[in-house]
Design a protein around this motif. Sequence first.
Motif, PDB file in Angstrom:
ATOM      1  N   ASN A   1      37.322  37.384 -58.652  1.00  0.00           N
ATOM      2  CA  ASN A   1      36.169  36.562 -58.468  1.00  0.00           C
ATOM      3  C   ASN A   1      35.443  37.006 -59.863  1.00  0.00           C
ATOM      4  O   ASN A   1      35.811  37.780 -60.433  1.00  0.00           O
ATOM      5  CB  ASN A   1      35.373  36.962 -57.527  1.00  0.00           C
ATOM      6  CG  ASN A   1      34.677  38.327 -57.457  1.00  0.00           C
ATOM      7  OD1 ASN A   1      33.791  38.661 -58.152  1.00  0.00           O
ATOM      8  ND2 ASN A   1      35.255  39.066 -56.482  1.00  0.00           N
TER       9      ASN A   1
ATOM     10  N   PRO B   1      41.457  33.489 -52.281  1.00  0.00           N
ATOM     11  CA  PRO B   1      40.298  34.254 -52.323  1.00  0.00           C
ATOM     12  C   PRO B   1      40.488  35.748 -52.894  1.00  0.00           C
ATOM     13  O   PRO B   1      39.581  36.459 -53.232  1.00  0.00           O
ATOM     14  CB  PRO B   1      39.739  34.391 -50.848  1.00  0.00           C
ATOM     15  CG  PRO B   1      40.869  33.762 -50.087  1.00  0.00           C
ATOM     16  CD  PRO B   1      41.736  32.962 -51.125  1.00  0.00           C
TER      17      PRO B   1
ATOM     18  N   GLU C   1      33.701  29.139 -53.600  1.00  0.00           N
ATOM     19  CA  GLU C   1      32.798  30.107 -52.826  1.00  0.00           C
ATOM     20  C   GLU C   1      31.756  30.903 -53.508  1.00  0.00           C
ATOM     21  O   GLU C   1      32.009  31.251 -54.476  1.00  0.00           O
ATOM     22  CB  GLU C   1      33.603  30.813 -51.770  1.00  0.00           C
ATOM     23  CG  GLU C   1      34.243  29.882 -50.900  1.00  0.00           C
ATOM     24  CD  GLU C   1      35.183  30.737 -49.877  1.00  0.00           C
ATOM     25  OE1 GLU C   1      35.329  30.213 -48.773  1.00  0.00           O
ATOM     26  OE2 GLU C   1      35.746  31.655 -50.498  1.00  0.00           O
TER      27      GLU C   1
ATOM     28  N   TRP D   1      30.839  34.757 -47.875  1.00  0.00           N
ATOM     29  CA  TRP D   1      30.964  33.903 -48.867  1.00  0.00           C
ATOM     30  C   TRP D   1      30.779  32.673 -48.104  1.00  0.00           C
ATOM     31  O   TRP D   1      30.964  32.425 -46.768  1.00  0.00           O
ATOM     32  CB  TRP D   1      32.512  33.951 -49.159  1.00  0.00           C
ATOM     33  CG  TRP D   1      32.884  35.158 -49.912  1.00  0.00           C
ATOM     34  CD1 TRP D   1      33.513  36.248 -49.594  1.00  0.00           C
ATOM     35  CD2 TRP D   1      32.759  35.262 -51.389  1.00  0.00           C
ATOM     36  NE1 TRP D   1      33.677  37.453 -50.466  1.00  0.00           N
ATOM     37  CE2 TRP D   1      33.253  36.601 -51.561  1.00  0.00           C
ATOM     38  CE3 TRP D   1      32.501  34.431 -52.271  1.00  0.00           C
ATOM     39  CZ2 TRP D   1      33.533  36.988 -52.995  1.00  0.00           C
ATOM     40  CZ3 TRP D   1      32.386  34.755 -53.539  1.00  0.00           C
ATOM     41  CH2 TRP D   1      33.133  36.389 -53.865  1.00  0.00           C
ATOM     42  N   ARG D   2      30.216  31.750 -49.067  1.00  0.00           N
ATOM     43  CA  ARG D   2      29.920  30.478 -48.618  1.00  0.00           C
ATOM     44  C   ARG D   2      30.390  29.476 -49.551  1.00  0.00           C
ATOM     45  O   ARG D   2      30.311  29.771 -50.535  1.00  0.00           O
ATOM     46  CB  ARG D   2      28.427  30.200 -48.095  1.00  0.00           C
ATOM     47  CG  ARG D   2      27.538  30.052 -49.095  1.00  0.00           C
ATOM     48  CD  ARG D   2      26.068  29.666 -48.566  1.00  0.00           C
ATOM     49  NE  ARG D   2      25.265  29.495 -49.890  1.00  0.00           N
ATOM     50  CZ  ARG D   2      25.232  28.165 -50.410  1.00  0.00           C
ATOM     51  NH1 ARG D   2      26.157  27.173 -50.114  1.00  0.00           N
ATOM     52  NH2 ARG D   2      24.642  27.849 -51.607  1.00  0.00           N
ATOM     53  N   LYS D   3      30.615  28.062 -48.886  1.00  0.00           N
ATOM     54  CA  LYS D   3      30.880  27.311 -49.774  1.00  0.00           C
ATOM     55  C   LYS D   3      29.846  25.807 -49.664  1.00  0.00           C
ATOM     56  O   LYS D   3      29.215  25.764 -48.561  1.00  0.00           O
ATOM     57  CB  LYS D   3      32.377  26.599 -49.676  1.00  0.00           C
ATOM     58  CG  LYS D   3      32.907  26.020 -48.318  1.00  0.00           C
ATOM     59  CD  LYS D   3      34.143  25.783 -48.164  1.00  0.00           C
ATOM     60  CE  LYS D   3      34.550  25.122 -47.145  1.00  0.00           C
ATOM     61  NZ  LYS D   3      36.054  24.651 -47.268  1.00  0.00           N
TER      62      LYS D   3
ATOM     63  N   ASP E   1      37.671  31.299 -55.911  1.00  0.00           N
ATOM     64  CA  ASP E   1      38.210  30.291 -55.783  1.00  0.00           C
ATOM     65  C   ASP E   1      38.666  30.383 -54.422  1.00  0.00           C
ATOM     66  O   ASP E   1      39.261  31.102 -53.560  1.00  0.00           O
ATOM     67  CB  ASP E   1      39.571  30.109 -56.551  1.00  0.00           C
ATOM     68  CG  ASP E   1      40.506  28.679 -56.127  1.00  0.00           C
ATOM     69  OD1 ASP E   1      40.352  28.115 -55.286  1.00  0.00           O
ATOM     70  OD2 ASP E   1      41.436  28.629 -57.082  1.00  0.00           O
ATOM     71  N   SER E   2      38.210  28.986 -53.527  1.00  0.00           N
ATOM     72  CA  SER E   2      38.384  29.393 -52.012  1.00  0.00           C
ATOM     73  C   SER E   2      40.102  29.174 -51.604  1.00  0.00           C
ATOM     74  O   SER E   2      40.334  29.668 -50.371  1.00  0.00           O
ATOM     75  CB  SER E   2      37.739  28.117 -51.249  1.00  0.00           C
ATOM     76  OG  SER E   2      38.072  26.795 -51.695  1.00  0.00           O
ATOM     77  N   LYS E   3      40.794  28.644 -52.554  1.00  0.00           N
ATOM     78  CA  LYS E   3      42.089  28.492 -51.993  1.00  0.00           C
ATOM     79  C   LYS E   3      42.863  29.754 -52.357  1.00  0.00           C
ATOM     80  O   LYS E   3      44.290  30.063 -51.756  1.00  0.00           O
ATOM     81  CB  LYS E   3      42.803  27.602 -53.059  1.00  0.00           C
ATOM     82  CG  LYS E   3      42.450  25.850 -52.891  1.00  0.00           C
ATOM     83  CD  LYS E   3      43.027  24.981 -53.576  1.00  0.00           C
ATOM     84  CE  LYS E   3      43.277  25.396 -55.066  1.00  0.00           C
ATOM     85  NZ  LYS E   3      42.077  25.523 -55.922  1.00  0.00           N
TER      86      LYS E   3
ATOM     87  N   CYS F   1      37.620  24.108 -53.679  1.00  0.00           N
ATOM     88  CA  CYS F   1      36.278  24.231 -54.011  1.00  0.00           C
ATOM     89  C   CYS F   1      36.125  25.740 -54.426  1.00  0.00           C
ATOM     90  O   CYS F   1      37.130  26.590 -54.434  1.00  0.00           O
ATOM     91  CB  CYS F   1      35.378  24.047 -52.660  1.00  0.00           C
ATOM     92  SG  CYS F   1      35.412  24.698 -51.457  1.00  0.00           S
TER      93      CYS F   1
END
Length: 63
Positions: A45, A41, A25, A11-13, A37-39, A23
């Motif tokens: 998804n 995970p 990802e 995963w990347r943001k 959602d990065s907060k 943010c």
Amino acid sequence: MNHDPPIRREWRKSTRSGSNPSCVEVSHLSDSVAVRDSKSPYSGNISFTQQAFEAFLRFIKDE
């Protein structure tokens, strides 16, 4: 929305998010792009076809 347990993927943001923890990802798969959602995970998804995700990126870059 997919609520399956997370699959091991990379995963990347966005580099534009900096240290902002709020943010999304993305993970590029062979035929789709997954977004989470990065907060939170592990809450699931959503996946898009490569074409749909590319169209979305073109749209937001034009804004």
